[in-house]
Motif scaffolding. Structure first.
Motif, PDB file in Angstrom:
ATOM      1  N   HIS A 172      53.214  85.664  25.927  1.00 23.57           N
ATOM      2  CA  HIS A 172      53.024  86.024  27.001  1.00 23.57           C
ATOM      3  C   HIS A 172      52.813  84.054  28.193  1.00 23.57           C
ATOM      4  CE1 HIS A 172      51.314  89.858  26.100  1.00 23.57           C
ATOM      5  NE2 HIS A 172      51.723  88.963  25.186  1.00 23.57           N
TER       6      HIS A 172
ATOM      7  N   LEU B 127      39.852  92.497  21.622  1.00 27.53           N
ATOM      8  CA  LEU B 127      41.004  92.005  22.606  1.00 27.53           C
ATOM      9  C   LEU B 127      40.518  93.320  23.847  1.00 27.53           C
ATOM     10  CD1 LEU B 127      44.163  93.054  23.166  1.00 27.53           C
ATOM     11  CD2 LEU B 127      44.617  94.513  22.284  1.00 27.53           C
TER      12      LEU B 127
ATOM     13  N   GLU C 278      47.096  96.808  17.217  1.00 29.10           N
ATOM     14  CA  GLU C 278      46.604  95.409  16.900  1.00 29.10           C
ATOM     15  C   GLU C 278      44.684  94.917  16.486  1.00 29.10           C
ATOM     16  OE1 GLU C 278      47.175  92.614  20.448  1.00 29.10           O
ATOM     17  OE2 GLU C 278      45.568  91.408  19.781  1.00 29.10           O
TER      18      GLU C 278
ATOM     19  N   HIS D 201      51.986  91.767  16.177  1.00 26.95           N
ATOM     20  CA  HIS D 201      50.640  92.800  15.612  1.00 26.95           C
ATOM     21  C   HIS D 201      50.918  93.348  14.630  1.00 26.95           C
ATOM     22  CE1 HIS D 201      48.191  89.754  17.925  1.00 26.95           C
ATOM     23  NE2 HIS D 201      49.467  90.851  19.435  1.00 26.95           N
TER      24      HIS D 201
ATOM     25  N   LEU E 178      41.329  86.787  18.218  1.00 22.49           N
ATOM     26  CA  LEU E 178      40.500  87.360  18.555  1.00 22.49           C
ATOM     27  C   LEU E 178      40.163  88.203  18.133  1.00 22.49           C
ATOM     28  CD1 LEU E 178      43.513  88.117  21.640  1.00 22.49           C
ATOM     29  CD2 LEU E 178      41.596  87.388  21.957  1.00 22.49           C
TER      30      LEU E 178
ATOM     31  N   ASP F 102      52.606  84.420  19.895  1.00 18.67           N
ATOM     32  CA  ASP F 102      50.978  85.461  21.346  1.00 18.67           C
ATOM     33  C   ASP F 102      50.295  84.669  21.995  1.00 18.67           C
ATOM     34  OD1 ASP F 102      51.132  88.023  21.838  1.00 18.67           O
ATOM     35  OD2 ASP F 102      48.985  87.985  20.285  1.00 18.67           O
TER      36      ASP F 102
HETATM   37  N1  GUN Z   1      47.833  94.342  24.105  1.00 17.31           N
HETATM   38  C1  GUN Z   1      48.014  94.212  25.471  1.00 17.31           C
HETATM   39  N2  GUN Z   1      48.319  93.230  26.123  1.00 17.31           N
HETATM   40  C2  GUN Z   1      48.140  92.301  25.076  1.00 17.31           C
HETATM   41  C3  GUN Z   1      48.158  90.767  25.574  1.00 17.31           C
HETATM   42  O1  GUN Z   1      48.298  90.374  26.084  1.00 17.31           O
HETATM   43  N3  GUN Z   1      47.949  90.035  24.081  1.00 17.31           N
HETATM   44  C4  GUN Z   1      47.276  90.674  22.735  1.00 17.31           C
HETATM   45  N4  GUN Z   1      47.114  89.798  22.016  1.00 17.31           N
HETATM   46  N5  GUN Z   1      47.630  92.040  22.753  1.00 17.31           N
HETATM   47  C5  GUN Z   1      47.581  93.019  24.092  1.00 17.31           C
END
Ligand code: GUN
Ligand code: ZN
Length: 438
Positions: free
Chosen positions: A76, A90, A232, A268, A297, A321
């Motif tokens: 991102h 998260l 995730e 993830h 996280l 990430d």
């Molecule tokens: N799940 C939804 N948005 C995100 C994000 O920006 N980063 C991560 N690690 N998980 C997400």
């Protein structure tokens, strides 16, 4: 034409499937010749040098390892300004740190400034291709692609789709998200080496209507990519179950909306079920392994051995990430993947970690016919590692017995200082020593 000379390492196939020895190409004294943005010769120096046109410049790299450029399968860029903000899991991290920063990307100039920093940092870390999440704002995509086009990067990116469960400044609607994505696809997809990814953020922030619209976009443009997040974090998985009660699992939310398939990659996958892994395999949907983020996280341990199990293998690429991830260094990310594998009781061979960061990630993005390996005809995106980038590395490397131990040591001790040079489409875009003396 330009040629690079030094030790080289690349993969001719998938070491998780066919074994390391059958797929790893390690040449102690190699030449990579590049012309017109492509690799035009690759092999032992003794074989390649006599075939080069007289006068071809040869950049010689001693104490080095030449590899295909690194591929970051999930990142991102708008989160670079908040990297390392945390101590949270998260959903709280998104609410407390991420959405406020992402709200700023309606402003093209802010987006462009961060995109420039992001691309420069990626190249400094040897990353020549990434699959990038922008924000909900089309300006965030225009800014990134504008800057990437100047560098002739092979880059995948998309506008995030999110129409619920977040602050208004980072929301669109199902219709607006569809219209804006369609316009961006028209503007950018296939322009130079740029490619578009339909990018629903995750099942928490998209209504079924928006996921339907995303599926429609994919059907209407059959070679666009799809990227999102799946399974995730435990609290996130529980929330998705309540938000999408008809789905059999978190992954099934996406499957029901036509968002799985060979061009789709999900970040993830820490809490996937055995049934989910089978669906990923059968639909040829890929995963991005984000170890520094999962650690930062507290999301959990990705089961790489399970994901790559023979007979039911899923394509997997390594990913930073950032800004959940804590580093744009692929060496740091490989080390985190190695430690996560150790904690899971199924060690990861260093060569396999490098594969995941190059050919494996390219394959996860469906781009392994163009990038991810050193071979004639491939696009000339190349990284040169300095194997003695710190005093400790210089000492430690004198004691390594083989290439796997050399890679292990580089992963354990190396970082951006180890990236001596980065070439994009055959042009040097990062020269560490020249940059340091400026
Ligand atoms: N799940 C939804 N948005 C995100 C994000 O920006 N980063 C991560 N690690 N998980 C997400
Ligand atoms: Zn992510």
């Amino acid at each position: 034409m330009l040629a690079l000379r030094g030790a080289a390492l690349s993969f001719t196939g998938d070491p998780f499937d066919a074994g390391i020895e059958a797929t790893r190409e390690h040449i102690a004294d190699a030449v990579v010749a590049m012309d017109g943005g492509r690799i035009v010769a690759f092999g032992a120096a003794t074989a390649v040098l006599p075939t080069l046109p007289p006068g071809t410049p040869v950049a010689r790299y001693d104490d080095a390892l030449i590899s295909a450029g690194f591929v970051d399968a999930h990142v991102h860029y708008p989160q670079l300004p908040i990297i390392g903000a945390g101590g949270k899991a998260l959903l709280d991290w998104l609410a407390d740190h991420v959405f406020a920063e992402e709200a700023r990307y309606a402003d093209f100039e802010h987006a462009r400034a961060v995109a420039r920093t992001y691309l420069r940092e990626s190249l400094r870390n040897g990353i020549t291709t990434a699959s990038v999440f922008c924000t909900v704002h089309p300006a965030s995509v225009d800014a990134l692609f504008t800057e990437a086009a100047k560098l002739d990067l092979r880059l995948v990116a998309g506008k995030v789709l999110m129409d619920c469960n977040a602050p208004p400044a980072v929301l669109d609607t199902a219709q607006r998200g569809y219209d804006e994505s369609k316009a961006l696809i028209g503007r950018w997809h296939g322009r130079g080496r740029l490619r578009y990814a339909v990018t629903p953020r995750f099942a928490v922030t998209s209504t079924p209507a928006q996921l339907d619209a995303a599926g429609t976009l994919v059907r209407e443009h059959d070679d666009v990519h799809v990227q999102s997040h799946v399974s995730e974090n435990a609290a996130e998985v529980a929330l998705v179950t309540t938000l999408h009660p008809k789905a059999a699992s978190y992954l099934d939310v996406y499957a029901r909306h036509g968002l799985v398939g060979p061009r789709a990659i999900y970040g993830h996958g820490v809490h996937l079920t055995a049934a989910d892994f089978s669906v990923l395999h059968e639909t040829d949907t890929a995963l991005a392994h984000c170890p520094t983020s999962n650690n930062f996280l507290g999301s959990g341990l990705f089961r790489l051995a399970e994901a790559t199990r023979r007979g039911r293998a899923v394509r997997v690429g390594l990913a930073t990430d950032v800004g959940g991830g804590t580093s744009l260094s692929i060496l740091r990310t490989m080390q985190a993947a190695s430690e996560v594998a150790q904690l899971g009781g199924e060690p990861l061979a260093p060569s396999c970690a490098l594969y995941l960061a190059t050919r494996g990630a390219a394959r996860a993005l469906g781009l392994d016919d163009r990038i991810g390996s050193l071979a004639v005809g491939m696009e000339a995106d190349v990284v040169v590692l300095d194997l003695a980038s710190t005093p400790l590395l210089a000492m430690r490397m004198r004691h390594v017995r083989d290439i796997d131990e050399a890679l292990a040591v580089q992963m354990a001790l190396g970082d951006d200082r180890a990236i001596r040079a980065t070439y994009v489409a055959g042009r040097c875009v990062h020269d560490r020593d020249a940059a340091a003396s400026q």
